[in-house]
Design a protein around this motif. Sequence first.
Motif, mmCIF file in Angstrom:
data_model
loop_
_atom_site.group_PDB
_atom_site.id
_atom_site.type_symbol
_atom_site.label_atom_id
_atom_site.label_comp_id
_atom_site.label_asym_id
_atom_site.label_seq_id
_atom_site.Cartn_x
_atom_site.Cartn_y
_atom_site.Cartn_z
ATOM 1 N N CYS A 267 0.834 -1.208 0.000
ATOM 2 C CA CYS A 267 0.000 0.000 0.000
ATOM 3 C C CYS A 267 0.865 1.253 0.000
ATOM 4 C CB CYS A 267 -0.926 0.029 1.227
ATOM 5 S SG CYS A 267 -2.205 -1.236 1.217
ATOM 6 N N HIS A 268 0.352 2.293 -0.650
ATOM 7 C CA HIS A 268 0.977 3.606 -0.546
ATOM 8 C C HIS A 268 0.599 4.305 0.761
ATOM 9 C CE1 HIS A 268 0.859 2.981 -5.007
ATOM 10 N NE2 HIS A 268 2.079 3.445 -4.903
ATOM 11 N N VAL A 269 -0.665 4.129 1.174
ATOM 12 C CA VAL A 269 -1.185 4.786 2.377
ATOM 13 C C VAL A 269 -1.912 3.732 3.212
ATOM 14 C CG1 VAL A 269 -2.637 6.636 3.289
ATOM 15 C CG2 VAL A 269 -1.498 6.928 1.079
ATOM 16 N N VAL A 270 -1.661 3.719 4.512
ATOM 17 C CA VAL A 270 -2.366 2.849 5.453
ATOM 18 C C VAL A 270 -3.007 3.742 6.507
ATOM 19 C CG1 VAL A 270 -2.184 0.991 7.143
ATOM 20 C CG2 VAL A 270 -0.789 0.917 5.059
ATOM 21 N N ILE A 271 -4.332 3.641 6.631
ATOM 22 C CA ILE A 271 -5.097 4.449 7.580
ATOM 23 C C ILE A 271 -5.323 3.621 8.846
ATOM 24 C CG2 ILE A 271 -7.221 5.743 7.972
ATOM 25 C CD1 ILE A 271 -7.499 6.048 4.971
ATOM 26 N N GLY B 14 4.321 14.646 8.009
ATOM 27 C CA GLY B 14 4.819 15.438 6.891
ATOM 28 C C GLY B 14 4.037 15.356 5.602
ATOM 29 N N THR B 15 2.998 14.530 5.522
ATOM 30 C CA THR B 15 2.250 14.389 4.263
ATOM 31 C C THR B 15 0.763 14.681 4.395
ATOM 32 O OG1 THR B 15 2.089 12.013 4.713
ATOM 33 C CG2 THR B 15 3.865 12.736 3.257
ATOM 34 N N MET C 76 -15.861 17.563 6.550
ATOM 35 C CA MET C 76 -14.628 16.937 7.016
ATOM 36 C C MET C 76 -14.266 15.708 6.179
ATOM 37 S SD MET C 76 -13.576 18.870 9.438
ATOM 38 C CE MET C 76 -12.320 17.869 10.199
ATOM 39 N N VAL C 77 -15.274 14.942 5.763
ATOM 40 C CA VAL C 77 -15.001 13.783 4.906
ATOM 41 C C VAL C 77 -14.449 14.230 3.557
ATOM 42 C CG1 VAL C 77 -16.103 11.910 3.625
ATOM 43 C CG2 VAL C 77 -16.637 12.237 6.037
ATOM 44 N N SER C 78 -14.991 15.306 3.014
ATOM 45 C CA SER C 78 -14.490 15.814 1.743
ATOM 46 C C SER C 78 -13.037 16.281 1.858
ATOM 47 C CB SER C 78 -15.387 16.957 1.256
ATOM 48 O OG SER C 78 -14.889 17.517 0.067
ATOM 49 N N LYS C 79 -12.707 16.968 2.955
ATOM 50 C CA LYS C 79 -11.326 17.412 3.158
ATOM 51 C C LYS C 79 -10.381 16.232 3.357
ATOM 52 C CE LYS C 79 -12.566 21.927 5.121
ATOM 53 N NZ LYS C 79 -11.960 22.707 4.017
ATOM 54 N N LEU C 80 -10.844 15.204 4.077
ATOM 55 C CA LEU C 80 -10.006 14.019 4.271
ATOM 56 C C LEU C 80 -9.763 13.305 2.942
ATOM 57 C CD1 LEU C 80 -8.598 11.883 6.052
ATOM 58 C CD2 LEU C 80 -10.852 10.817 6.375
ATOM 59 N N ARG C 81 -10.780 13.209 2.138
ATOM 60 C CA ARG C 81 -10.627 12.526 0.848
ATOM 61 C C ARG C 81 -9.630 13.254 -0.048
ATOM 62 N NH1 ARG C 81 -12.900 11.967 -4.355
ATOM 63 N NH2 ARG C 81 -13.213 9.778 -4.929
ATOM 64 N N ALA D 71 -4.203 13.076 -2.416
ATOM 65 C CA ALA D 71 -3.010 13.869 -2.746
ATOM 66 C C ALA D 71 -1.741 13.332 -2.105
ATOM 67 C CB ALA D 71 -3.222 15.326 -2.319
ATOM 68 N N MET D 72 -1.816 12.176 -1.462
ATOM 69 C CA MET D 72 -0.623 11.603 -0.828
ATOM 70 C C MET D 72 0.394 11.186 -1.881
ATOM 71 S SD MET D 72 -1.210 11.610 2.522
ATOM 72 C CE MET D 72 -0.391 10.283 3.361
ATOM 73 N N PRO D 73 1.683 11.262 -1.573
ATOM 74 C CA PRO D 73 2.706 10.853 -2.550
ATOM 75 C C PRO D 73 2.582 9.364 -2.892
ATOM 76 C CG PRO D 73 3.682 12.132 -0.761
ATOM 77 C CD PRO D 73 2.279 11.819 -0.341
ATOM 78 N N ARG D 74 2.746 9.074 -4.174
ATOM 79 C CA ARG D 74 2.654 7.693 -4.660
ATOM 80 C C ARG D 74 4.071 7.159 -4.890
ATOM 81 N NH1 ARG D 74 -2.664 7.974 -8.654
ATOM 82 N NH2 ARG D 74 -3.858 9.393 -7.319
ATOM 83 N N CYS D 75 4.661 6.701 -3.814
ATOM 84 C CA CYS D 75 6.030 6.209 -3.889
ATOM 85 C C CYS D 75 6.063 4.877 -4.626
ATOM 86 C CB CYS D 75 6.612 6.058 -2.479
ATOM 87 S SG CYS D 75 6.617 7.578 -1.507
#
Length: 509
Positions: free
Chosen positions: A305-309, A394-395, A458-463, A468-472
Amino acid sequence: MSESGHSQPGLYGQGRRRRRRRGDRDVGAPGQNLSGPSRDRDYQPRERRDGSEDPPGPLIQKTPIILAKPPGERAKSSQNAPVSGASATEKPIMLMKARDDGGKPGTPPEVAAAQPSSSGPSKLEKEGQRPTQPVYQIQNRGMGASASSSAVDPMVGQSKLLPPEKMKHSIKLVDDQMNWCDSAMEYLRDQTDMLVVGVIGLQGSGKSTIMSLLSANTPEEDQRSYVFRAQTQEIKERGGNQSTGIDFFITQERVIFLDTQPMLSPSILDHLINNDRKLPPEYNLPHTYVEMQSFQIAAFLFTVCHVVIVVQDWFTDLNIYRFLQTAEMLKPSTPSASHDSTGSSGNDDGAEYYPHIVFLQNKARQEDFCPRNLKNMHMVVDKLMTHSHLKYKGTLSMVDCNVFPGLGQDYLSPEVNMFLLPVQESDGEDSLTKAASGTYPLFSLLPGYRGHPSFSTMVSKLRSQILAMPRCQLSHTILTEKNWFHYAARIWDGVKKSSALSEYSRLLC
């Protein structure tokens, strides 16, 4: 035999061709010197099998194909060869492809009449038909050169422009028996611009609901229509869990969402004990098997995964951070780069891959949005994750979302990837209630103060922050969606057979 006794060149030519078809010996050409009886025999006209003689007539000689004729020669050719009235006045036709004989479709009547044809007049000489001007031949790479243009499907060239198939609901990537499923392969494409988002959390924290809101649903929709099934009221009352294994969903924006079963779930352990399910041979106790399932899923997400919540419904459980650090330790190493340097671009320093971690505080209270409390929460998470290699800060920033417009950019100096979501409820509920009671008649149209923006905002801002998270780069080779699927299957098989996980499970007993 003919009564005149003289040989005719046309009949001689026809007889010569007939003898070749019957396999007789060949004869010389008219210009050769033949002596004696053989010449007389060969020049005699032949009778047909029914006893009738061949009708006399000139033989139409095969002439070269001329694509464009001068006006004078076209007029002479039209006098010698009978053509229809519509074709006689045609302009010169420029063909895009050379024809082998005059019997093929698309050949001009002037050229078709000058060529020998055994099947009678050309089809284009029929009344009411005119050749296409100009003639274009549709070529398809997948077809042979002899394929006709009528067999070419006009939609073949547009198949790549069709949008990808849209998913209506999530499907299984890993089932409840911890086995890999291949049903997600048909929704993936050969392109590299993708984002993989996974989620982990305790039971009942709202993982499936959040993943549905981030992927394809809105807070106004009925939860029964969410792509990831949330807990029903009956499951909540008996303390059960809704999700099992790992669920897969991909959006039209090519974002892959992975929903997982709850970590360290007591309901999964209860179901395992009460239903007498057989444990794998390497596990002796049920609680060890449930705990190792959680570590396997977390280590798998940390690799693919790129992002883990990380979802929590209260702040904070120290066991969550202990669990994250253990899963990071048991995480499989990133596969080494191929010996072939072509097509592979490794990481900058060849280090292990670690995803971005986002700490999501779900069902946050109004006092949690106080700037002083928010800063304390950031400091606690930063201290607990100091020695971790996971990218936990930082992201993502709540200050940049303008949730706290009065705060400066440097207020949260150790700002970690933390986001707060309030309790989901209908917007303006308090204001409508007060307006109905007549408490605030002048301010009935204004929403009530909650200490934070609405849940949908808040859900819209979180989405927007998550997308927009970096796709390493996940591995040393750039992966397409289909390559990622095979890579994830190999990682899952390696996690299940990991010697580090087996040794750790042995120490737990």
